[in-house]
Design a protein around this motif. Structure first.
Motif, short mmCIF file in Angstrom:
data_model
loop_
_atom_site.label_atom_id
_atom_site.label_comp_id
_atom_site.label_asym_id
_atom_site.label_seq_id
_atom_site.Cartn_x
_atom_site.Cartn_y
_atom_site.Cartn_z
N HIS A 1 42.86 34.17 43.50
CA HIS A 1 42.97 35.16 44.57
C HIS A 1 42.02 36.30 44.21
O HIS A 1 41.73 36.52 43.03
CB HIS A 1 44.40 35.67 44.68
CG HIS A 1 45.37 34.59 45.04
ND1 HIS A 1 45.65 34.24 46.34
CD2 HIS A 1 46.12 33.77 44.26
CE1 HIS A 1 46.53 33.26 46.34
NE2 HIS A 1 46.83 32.95 45.09
N TYR A 2 41.56 37.04 45.22
CA TYR A 2 40.52 38.06 44.98
C TYR A 2 40.86 39.37 45.69
O TYR A 2 41.59 39.38 46.68
CB TYR A 2 39.16 37.56 45.50
CG TYR A 2 38.71 36.32 44.80
CD1 TYR A 2 37.95 36.39 43.64
CD2 TYR A 2 39.05 35.06 45.28
CE1 TYR A 2 37.55 35.24 42.97
CE2 TYR A 2 38.66 33.90 44.61
CZ TYR A 2 37.91 34.00 43.47
OH TYR A 2 37.51 32.87 42.80
N THR A 3 40.28 40.46 45.17
CA THR A 3 40.39 41.76 45.84
C THR A 3 39.01 42.15 46.35
O THR A 3 37.99 41.63 45.89
CB THR A 3 40.87 42.86 44.87
OG1 THR A 3 39.81 43.14 43.92
CG2 THR A 3 42.14 42.46 44.14
N GLU A 4 38.98 43.07 47.29
CA GLU A 4 37.69 43.57 47.79
C GLU A 4 36.97 44.39 46.73
O GLU A 4 35.78 44.68 46.86
CB GLU A 4 37.90 44.38 49.07
CG GLU A 4 38.33 43.50 50.22
CD GLU A 4 38.34 44.22 51.55
OE1 GLU A 4 37.82 45.34 51.65
OE2 GLU A 4 38.88 43.63 52.51
N GLU A 5 37.69 44.77 45.66
CA GLU A 5 37.09 45.52 44.55
C GLU A 5 36.52 44.59 43.48
O GLU A 5 36.21 45.01 42.37
CB GLU A 5 38.11 46.48 43.92
CG GLU A 5 38.51 47.63 44.81
CD GLU A 5 39.50 47.22 45.91
OE1 GLU A 5 40.30 46.29 45.69
OE2 GLU A 5 39.44 47.82 47.00
N GLU B 1 37.90 41.92 41.83
CA GLU B 1 38.75 41.40 40.77
C GLU B 1 39.31 40.05 41.20
O GLU B 1 39.48 39.81 42.38
CB GLU B 1 39.91 42.37 40.48
CG GLU B 1 39.45 43.64 39.81
CD GLU B 1 39.92 44.89 40.52
OE1 GLU B 1 39.39 45.95 40.20
OE2 GLU B 1 40.79 44.81 41.40
N SER C 1 49.49 49.10 42.71
CA SER C 1 48.39 48.41 43.39
C SER C 1 47.38 49.42 43.92
O SER C 1 47.75 50.40 44.55
CB SER C 1 48.95 47.57 44.54
OG SER C 1 47.91 46.95 45.23
N GLY C 2 46.10 49.20 43.60
CA GLY C 2 45.04 50.08 44.06
C GLY C 2 44.68 51.20 43.11
O GLY C 2 43.67 51.87 43.29
N PRO D 1 45.49 45.05 40.95
CA PRO D 1 45.56 44.32 42.21
C PRO D 1 46.99 44.24 42.76
O PRO D 1 47.19 43.96 43.93
CB PRO D 1 45.03 42.95 41.85
CG PRO D 1 45.34 42.80 40.41
CD PRO D 1 45.25 44.18 39.82
N GLU E 1 48.77 38.75 50.00
CA GLU E 1 48.02 39.86 50.59
C GLU E 1 46.58 39.93 50.08
O GLU E 1 45.77 40.70 50.58
CB GLU E 1 48.74 41.18 50.30
CG GLU E 1 50.08 41.28 51.01
CD GLU E 1 50.82 42.56 50.68
OE1 GLU E 1 50.19 43.50 50.16
OE2 GLU E 1 52.03 42.60 50.94
N LEU E 2 46.25 39.12 49.07
CA LEU E 2 44.90 39.13 48.51
C LEU E 2 44.02 38.13 49.25
O LEU E 2 44.49 37.33 50.05
CB LEU E 2 44.95 38.80 47.01
CG LEU E 2 45.75 39.77 46.15
CD1 LEU E 2 45.76 39.30 44.70
CD2 LEU E 2 45.19 41.19 46.24
N TYR F 1 36.80 36.11 50.05
CA TYR F 1 36.01 36.90 49.10
C TYR F 1 34.52 36.65 49.30
O TYR F 1 33.72 37.57 49.24
CB TYR F 1 36.43 36.59 47.65
CG TYR F 1 35.65 37.41 46.67
CD1 TYR F 1 35.80 38.80 46.61
CD2 TYR F 1 34.74 36.83 45.79
CE1 TYR F 1 35.06 39.57 45.73
CE2 TYR F 1 34.00 37.59 44.92
CZ TYR F 1 34.17 38.96 44.89
OH TYR F 1 33.44 39.72 44.01
#
Length: 132
Positions: free
Chosen positions: A9-13, A15, A54-55, A73, A119-120, A126
């Motif tokens: 899974h990925y974040t927009e940052e 990770e 988170s964040g 994350p 939610e990721l 990504y």
């Protein structure tokens, strides 16, 4: 072409998050992130046993080009950090999805992990971020 493994899974940052147990996840930076940073020369790890939101910025990666924050994350507790990165920060460049992991988080129950991971971004989502 940067690697974006389908099982993460990925974040927009930039990770990645990998589930490694019912209530535990491992976190690192993506291949794209390390390629943008250039040669990593220092990693500031988060505190073990810290409760993170988170964040929130909880770690730093310093490269020859810049310093970048690493964000939590998920809202959880830091239960492990990759001490190897203190002496070998370049592992983030050479193996971002393997030995280059940064920290592990523990959540209270499997359902909260399911919800948080839901939610990721998936790999396709990504790819949309980095190609956007």
């Amino acid at each position: 072409m940067t690697q974006t493994p389908e099982d993460l899974h990925y974040t927009e940052e930039h990770e990645w998050v990998r589930r490694i147990g019912p209530t535990r996840v491992r976190v690192g930076i993506t291949d794209y992130a390390q390629s943008q940073l250039g040669d990593v020369v220092f990693v500031q790890l988060p505190e073990r046993d810290a409760d993170v939101t988170s964040g929130a910025g909880i770690a730093e990666v310093e490269s020859t080009k810049s310093v970048s924050d690493i964000y939590a994350p998920l809202t959880a507790k830091v239960v492990a950090v990759n001490e190897k990165l203190v002496s070998d920060p370049e592992t983030l460049n050479t193996d971002p999805y393997g030995d280059g992991w940064i920290f592990e988080l523990e959540l209270s129950d499997p359902e909260s992990v399911d919800a948080a991971l839901g939610e990721l971004l998936d790999a396709a989502g990504y790819q949309g971020v980095i190609e956007g």
